[in-house]
Write an enzyme that holds these catalytic residues in place. Sequence first.
Site, PDB file in Angstrom:
ATOM      1  N   LYS A 121       0.883  -1.262   0.117  1.00 28.56           N
ATOM      2  CA  LYS A 121      -0.060  -0.104  -0.087  1.00 28.56           C
ATOM      3  C   LYS A 121       0.958   1.240   0.014  1.00 28.56           C
ATOM      4  CE  LYS A 121      -1.964   1.747   3.543  1.00 28.56           C
ATOM      5  NZ  LYS A 121      -2.846   1.927   4.927  1.00 28.56           N
ATOM      6  N   ASP A 139      -6.290   0.613   0.583  1.00 28.93           N
ATOM      7  CA  ASP A 139      -6.375   0.751   2.180  1.00 28.93           C
ATOM      8  C   ASP A 139      -7.847   0.455   2.380  1.00 28.93           C
ATOM      9  OD1 ASP A 139      -8.303   2.751   0.993  1.00 28.93           O
ATOM     10  OD2 ASP A 139      -7.660   4.548   2.188  1.00 28.93           O
TER      11      ASP A 139
END
Length: 211
Positions: A121, A139
Amino acid sequence: MTKEELALETVGRLKQVYPDAGCTLDYNQAWKLLVSVRLAAQCTDARVNVVVQGLYAKYPDVQSLAAAPVEEIEAIVRPCGLGRSKARDISGCMKMLQEEYGGKVPDDFNALLKLPGVGRKSANLIMGDVFGKPAIVTDTHCIRLVNRIGLVDNMKDPKKVEMALWKLIPPEEGSGFCHRLVYHGRDVCTARTSPHCGECCLNDLCAKNGV
Ligand code: SF4
């Protein structure tokens, strides 16, 4: 409507509603985004933006932060939670930047992944926001929304969602799309209350609408 068509329509509509959506972490240098994104785990971006001001006042560059005692970093970043592990990662990350990359953030996804505390991420966020490269940032908002919309089916694993979205979202749209999902997830397709489907720009095509 195929998933590819749904993806393109979703990208276009969110772009109209949130034309300027960008990263909500404040930074003016790449290494600062690395620090902030580590601090943002289980913490709000607003709090991170405040805490880093104290950190950068004391350690204004990679060199000074790399040399800082971990305990002193921890004392400053503690309000973001998980202070010890975040301080350890930030210290290790800055040391590696200093020793292996001349204090610069590498513009290579796999090199980013090797930095302490940097997962897919974070590496995607850096690639998209700092270097303007294709990126999919999975996310919590992204994962919730793409499941509700129907772009993926009951898929919660961040890497699986990322891989599925790479096949659906045009590469140049990925970074902006993921930022827009964060805005939409905070304002409309919320996690802690029922989603506000009646006010949603996606309500005629979303798989979850009304459910
Ligand atoms: S229609 Fe409802 S569930 Fe679907 S994206 Fe909009 S707010 Fe979320």
